[in-house]
Design an enzyme around this catalytic site. Structure first.
Site, PDB file in Angstrom:
ATOM      1  CB  CYS A   2       9.245 -91.174   1.950  1.00  0.00           C
ATOM      2  SG  CYS A   2       7.895 -92.353   2.161  1.00  0.00           S
ATOM      3  CG  LEU A  51       4.192 -91.378  -2.764  1.00  0.00           C
ATOM      4  CD1 LEU A  51       3.087 -90.378  -3.078  1.00  0.00           C
ATOM      5  CD2 LEU A  51       5.140 -91.509  -3.958  1.00  0.00           C
ATOM      6  CB  ALA A  52       0.436 -93.260   1.761  1.00  0.00           C
ATOM      7  CB  ILE A  53       3.431 -97.165  -1.479  1.00  0.00           C
ATOM      8  CG1 ILE A  53       3.977 -95.878  -2.126  1.00  0.00           C
ATOM      9  CG2 ILE A  53       3.312 -98.289  -2.498  1.00  0.00           C
ATOM     10  CD1 ILE A  53       3.174 -95.380  -3.294  1.00  0.00           C
ATOM     11  N   GLY A  76      11.837 -95.568   0.377  1.00  0.00           N
ATOM     12  CA  GLY A  76      11.977 -96.725  -0.489  1.00  0.00           C
ATOM     13  C   GLY A  76      10.963 -97.801  -0.198  1.00  0.00           C
ATOM     14  CD  GLU A  77       7.491 -99.276  -1.252  1.00  0.00           C
ATOM     15  OE1 GLU A  77       7.238-100.130  -0.369  1.00  0.00           O
ATOM     16  OE2 GLU A  77       6.768 -98.285  -1.469  1.00  0.00           O
TER      17      GLU A  77
END
Length: 643
Positions: A2, A51-53, A76-77
């Site tokens: 994102c 940004l949908a993950i 990030g993640e």
């Protein structure tokens, strides 16, 4: 993946200008086209582009805890979030979503600033705790995700995922920092923690920043650094087995996604290792993307095809013309500050290709630094053995003289190009390695600058960046030291910057299994003999992969992701590069000697010397000045600076 942005009043609870924060968020639309929102309260604004993950339907940001007193924006993640949820639930925290973002707010409530120690991932986040009146900022251990900030003279803390977000604020300084110009022309990027603009900073990798209203602006706090202990007692066979298991775990964590996922496949060892591991973990064919060139000397697609065929991947290849230089101006806008790695062009193209197939792609970035893969490592080790044979007091005058009188022979066979070797022998280890990786060497930079700019630098040399990191390396092992230097500089400032901007320009998330911090820590405990043996780099990785990858992929010469600059600047870009180097933008900046710039063009285009790397570096600086409207004139230091 994102984009985040926002403002925090460090002095009071003044209203935050909504129009400014709105522009900061909108200018990062490419980082998160799936949604965007802003949280405002007195003295605080947190903005987010999504940004949908993970938890596509429910993981919207800004995201709050149960009572709304803690709010976070996150880029990030957190790969281990599924492991943390049960532990936090057992401690009494209630989850309203299935996203990794919500783990951050509850981990903060449970563990405070130490929460970052529990996270395994790539991240930059800002968290506001209203009850504690605390703004907490964190960046991941290896600087995969960016974070820019500035403290303005009026006490407003402004931040964003990209510099362009900060530049929406009318008070943001645009005065160029002279020392960062020197660093850029040495390294091709501006290394952490500074930016090209005086008073605008990057949060160092592995650091946090805790701001409390009314208190003095704090120094950032380090929570992680890689330590090359080299003390693991392990056989080569056991190390191969453990590496295979650790790589499998790292890849598995990065395959968690609710959207289409694939991988870059260049045909090199690192990306091939990631794809082979993914194939062993997936019941479906792995989607792989490769970028080819119509010039055989730059094309690796045949090796990528070997791996794709072996693992029956869903393989996509796009061939780019070797005269694909249409992105020159676009790159200056993309990177926001001077950036001179020409492999940004093919990186941009492969991200563009990948996004037509997937939303998430795994890459092989980070392998060279941790496994000892760069060719320059082997050359440095050879030079170190020679340096060890003679004390510096003998080497410096002897080889310094030889290096000064021996002719520069770019055209000659490699064994006859002794000038660089003589110069390296006259230096200590850190200075020699810095000289090896520099785009323009010290004397070249000095000649390039105008007399007034040299006076403004007051003797500052970009070598100090490496000296500063070397002092904290904690090792005198020849290989480990330069691995540490690259991890702190080139990996973060060049590679991670390149991949983040190129991927986010296409709203593509790139994940990096070889930069998993637990894997990096373990590799740093292994003796250097398992990484480089003789003339073979990445020895352990290659041995571990022998059952999984073709011999020609593992043991062919390293090619790199390059573009034919030398030919461009003598052919299709001949007039363009000359116009940039001798035009009014660089002339008006007052930073350069115009005669030297003209000489670079003349000597390169006549074929006398290959100046393509320094010419590209200057050309990208000119594009930055032209597009960003930066002020290169010398000025007094800012009254208030985050530095």
């Amino acid at each position: 993946m994102c984009g985040i942005a926002g403002m925090f009043d460090t002095r009071d609870r003044r209203d935050i200008p909504r129009d400014i924060v709105g522009r900061m968020n909108d200018v990062q639309f490419h980082r998160g086209p799936d949604g965007g929102d802003i949280h405002f309260e007195p003295g605080v604004a947190l903005a987010h582009r999504r940004l949908a993950i993970i938890d596509v339907g429910g993981g919207h940001q800004p995201l709050f805890n149960e009572d709304g007193s803690v709010v976070v924006v996150f880029n990030g993640e957190i790969y281990n979030f599924q492991e943390l949820v049960p532990e936090l639930e057992a401690a009494g925290h209630r989850f309203a979503t299935h996203s990794d973002t919500e783990v951050i707010v509850h981990a903060w409530e449970q563990w405070g600033e130490a929460c970052v120690q529990r996270f395994r991932g790539m991240f930059a986040f800002v968290l506001w705790d209203r009850n504690r009146q605390t703004l907490f900022v964190a960046r991941d251990r290896l600087g995969v995700k960016p974070f820019f900030y500035a403290l303005l003279p009026d006490g407003m803390f402004v931040f964003g995922s990209e510099l362009k977000a900060l530049m929406q604020h009318p008070q943001m300084p645009r005065t160029i920092e002279p020392q960062c110009v020197e660093e850029y022309f040495a390294l091709g990027y501006v290394p952490e923690p500074r930016t090209i603009y005086r008073g605008v900073m990057k949060l160092d990798a592995g650091h946090t920043l805790t701001l409390r209203r009314g208190e003095p602006f704090p120094a950032s706090r380090e929570y992680w650094d890689v330590r090359f202990t080299l003390d693991a007692k392990i056989s080569a066979a056991d190390a191969e087995a453990e590496l295979t298991a650790r790589l499998r775990e790292s890849v598995r964590l990065r395959m968690i996604s609710e959207v289409p996922l694939g991988a870059f496949l260049s045909g090199g060892v690192d990306s091939s290792a990631v794809v082979a591991t993914m194939a062993g973990l997936s019941s479906n064919p792995v989607i792989t993307c490769s970028m080819g060139f119509d010039d055989p000397s730059f094309n690796e697609t045949e090796f990528a095809a070997m791996v794709a065929q072996r693992y029956a991947t869903d393989h996509f290849v796009e061939t780019v013309a070797s005269d694909d230089f249409s992105l020159v101006d676009a790159l200056a806008a993309l990177y926001d500050e001077p950036y001179a790695d020409s492999s940004a062009i093919p990186t941009y193209r492969v991200c563009q290709l990948a996004r037509t197939r997937v939303t998430v792609a795994l890459s092989g970035d980070g392998g060279d630094e941790s496994f000892g893969g760069y060719r320059r490592y082997r050359m440095h080790l050879m030079e170190e053995r020679m340096r060890d044979a003679l004390p510096l007091g003998v080497r410096r005058p002897l080889f310094g003289l030889l290096g000064s009188v021996y002719p520069k022979a770019d055209w000659a066979p490699r064994p006859l190009r002794a000038k660089t070797t003589f110069q390296a022998m006259a230096r200590d280890s850190v200075e020699a390695y810095f000289n090896t990786v520099s785009i323009l060497r010290g004397a070249q930079r000095s000649q390039l600058y105008s007399g007034s700019f040299r006076r403004e630098l007051a003797g500052y040399n970009a070598l100090e960046v490496f000296r500063r990191h070397a002092a904290r390396a904690g090792t005198d092992d020849a290989l480990a030291l330069i691995q540490y230097l690259d991890t702190k500089t080139y990996l973060i400032g060049d590679i991670n910057t390149k991949v983040d901007r190129a991927s986010m320009a296409h709203s593509l998330e790139v994940r990096e299994p070889l930069m998993d911090h637990e894997l990096v820590d373990w590799l740093a405990s292994l003796p250097s003999s398992l990484k480089v043996q003789g003339n073979e780099g990445k020895w352990l990785l290659k041995k571990a992969l022998e059952p999984q990858l073709p011999h020609d992929v593992l043991y062919r010469p390293k090619m790199g992701f390059a573009v034919p600059l030398a030919r461009w600047f003598r052919g299709p870009l001949k007039d363009r590069v000359r116009a940039a180097l001798t035009g009014p933008v660089l002339s008006d900046s007052g930073l350069f000697d115009p005669d030297v710039l003209k000489r670079l063009c003349d000597e390169h285009q006549s074929g006398l010397h290959d100046h393509s790397a320094p010419m590209w570096t200057v050309m990208m600086f000119e594009a930055f000045l032209r597009q960003q409207g930066a002020d290169a004139r010398p000025r007094a230091p800012l009254a208030a600076s985050a530095a």
